[in-house]
Design a protein around this motif. Sequence first.
Motif, mmCIF file in Angstrom:
data_model
loop_
_atom_site.group_PDB
_atom_site.id
_atom_site.type_symbol
_atom_site.label_atom_id
_atom_site.label_comp_id
_atom_site.label_asym_id
_atom_site.label_seq_id
_atom_site.Cartn_x
_atom_site.Cartn_y
_atom_site.Cartn_z
ATOM 1 N N ALA A 1 -31.889 -17.099 23.914
ATOM 2 C CA ALA A 1 -32.507 -17.814 24.222
ATOM 3 C C ALA A 1 -34.159 -17.475 23.813
ATOM 4 C CB ALA A 1 -32.454 -17.471 25.826
ATOM 5 N N ARG A 2 -34.805 -18.692 24.468
ATOM 6 C CA ARG A 2 -36.618 -19.494 24.412
ATOM 7 C C ARG A 2 -37.280 -18.064 24.743
ATOM 8 N NH1 ARG A 2 -40.591 -20.362 28.383
ATOM 9 N NH2 ARG A 2 -42.370 -21.230 27.463
ATOM 10 N N THR A 3 -37.616 -17.451 24.448
ATOM 11 C CA THR A 3 -38.968 -16.695 24.618
ATOM 12 C C THR A 3 -39.951 -16.089 24.159
ATOM 13 O OG1 THR A 3 -36.761 -14.539 24.524
ATOM 14 C CG2 THR A 3 -38.662 -13.206 24.233
ATOM 15 N N ALA A 4 -40.668 -16.360 25.178
ATOM 16 C CA ALA A 4 -42.401 -16.781 25.456
ATOM 17 C C ALA A 4 -43.292 -16.198 26.198
ATOM 18 C CB ALA A 4 -42.261 -18.455 25.303
ATOM 19 N N ALA B 1 -32.197 -4.575 28.067
ATOM 20 C CA ALA B 1 -31.407 -4.781 29.392
ATOM 21 C C ALA B 1 -32.777 -6.313 30.297
ATOM 22 C CB ALA B 1 -31.250 -3.672 29.359
ATOM 23 N N VAL B 2 -33.549 -5.139 30.218
ATOM 24 C CA VAL B 2 -34.756 -6.103 30.789
ATOM 25 C C VAL B 2 -34.995 -8.019 30.961
ATOM 26 C CG1 VAL B 2 -36.970 -5.891 32.482
ATOM 27 C CG2 VAL B 2 -35.873 -3.924 31.913
ATOM 28 N N VAL C 1 -39.367 -12.333 41.740
ATOM 29 C CA VAL C 1 -38.516 -10.754 40.845
ATOM 30 C C VAL C 1 -39.688 -10.224 40.912
ATOM 31 C CG1 VAL C 1 -37.381 -9.873 38.931
ATOM 32 C CG2 VAL C 1 -36.240 -12.114 40.275
ATOM 33 N N ILE C 2 -40.577 -10.758 40.321
ATOM 34 C CA ILE C 2 -42.007 -9.962 39.194
ATOM 35 C C ILE C 2 -42.711 -9.462 40.985
ATOM 36 C CG2 ILE C 2 -44.479 -10.970 38.816
ATOM 37 C CD1 ILE C 2 -43.499 -13.044 37.289
ATOM 38 N N ARG C 3 -42.621 -10.314 42.184
ATOM 39 C CA ARG C 3 -43.228 -10.432 43.331
ATOM 40 C C ARG C 3 -42.635 -9.297 44.063
ATOM 41 N NH1 ARG C 3 -47.756 -12.769 45.697
ATOM 42 N NH2 ARG C 3 -47.565 -15.513 45.024
ATOM 43 N N THR C 4 -40.685 -8.756 43.949
ATOM 44 C CA THR C 4 -40.468 -7.363 44.315
ATOM 45 C C THR C 4 -40.740 -6.891 43.126
ATOM 46 O OG1 THR C 4 -39.062 -9.322 44.819
ATOM 47 C CG2 THR C 4 -38.128 -7.363 44.893
ATOM 48 N N LEU D 1 -33.634 -13.370 31.372
ATOM 49 C CA LEU D 1 -33.314 -14.262 31.283
ATOM 50 C C LEU D 1 -32.069 -15.645 31.665
ATOM 51 C CD1 LEU D 1 -33.030 -14.146 27.188
ATOM 52 C CD2 LEU D 1 -34.877 -15.429 28.692
ATOM 53 N N ALA D 2 -31.396 -14.359 32.965
ATOM 54 C CA ALA D 2 -29.920 -14.499 33.423
ATOM 55 C C ALA D 2 -30.904 -15.185 34.622
ATOM 56 C CB ALA D 2 -29.553 -13.657 33.711
ATOM 57 N N VAL D 3 -31.901 -14.907 34.797
ATOM 58 C CA VAL D 3 -32.662 -15.345 36.355
ATOM 59 C C VAL D 3 -33.296 -16.317 36.511
ATOM 60 C CG1 VAL D 3 -35.030 -15.021 38.595
ATOM 61 C CG2 VAL D 3 -33.667 -12.789 37.162
ATOM 62 N N GLU D 4 -33.854 -17.324 35.701
ATOM 63 C CA GLU D 4 -34.053 -17.858 34.825
ATOM 64 C C GLU D 4 -33.017 -19.197 34.433
ATOM 65 O OE1 GLU D 4 -38.367 -19.261 31.974
ATOM 66 O OE2 GLU D 4 -36.222 -18.080 30.910
ATOM 67 N N ALA D 5 -31.727 -18.655 34.247
ATOM 68 C CA ALA D 5 -30.864 -19.819 33.797
ATOM 69 C C ALA D 5 -29.532 -19.880 34.577
ATOM 70 C CB ALA D 5 -29.862 -18.840 32.540
ATOM 71 N N ALA D 6 -29.603 -18.496 36.077
ATOM 72 C CA ALA D 6 -29.269 -19.122 37.274
ATOM 73 C C ALA D 6 -29.930 -19.810 38.553
ATOM 74 C CB ALA D 6 -28.867 -17.395 37.910
#
Length: 185
Positions: free
Chosen positions: A118-121, A61-62, A85-88, A67-72
């Motif tokens: 999707a790309r997951t690296a 889920a995370v 997002v990482i800072r928050t 991936l949704a943050v990247e795509a938005a």
Amino acid sequence: MKRCVDFGHVQVVIDYDTGGVRCLIPEEPAPSTAPKASWGSTEHRAGLTVPHSAWSSTAAAVLAGVLAVEAAGKRETAMRRLIDVIRTATSTTTHPATPEQAERAVLAVRRAAWFSPARTACLEESAAVVLLLALRRRSVVWCHGVAPDPVRLHAWVQTGDGALAAEPPSTLLYTPVLTIGDTRD
């Protein structure tokens, strides 16, 4: 926000607002030229170690959230969105993660990445690990670094004391350019 690392024979400039990378070669020719930058993830193949962890569904889920943050929004601002997002997420933590907790989180995210369409690296994995641990109020240090010859980028997480989480020792060859979750940030 731009950050720069000078290796002498090449200067690497990373624009964290756009995700752009430029390699600048000094005016005097160096013995070799800098190759095109790579976003890494070629050294260790994610998903080869199947973790036996209860976090797997949450990790999926995370990861989907990352991936949704990247795509938005615009592609040019995906890196900025991920950093925000990482800072928050790191601002909500109360206790440092142990090396074991950090490693379990990395392995759980890598397992979830097996099923990702999707790309997951390394970038997506490390961001998802930060979020996964933040859900449990645990903190790690998110790192983004660069290595020369050939120029390559890598993102990883480590504990506050500098212990790498499920990373090969060669990760220490990367010069950290941006760290989030550390007091030096």
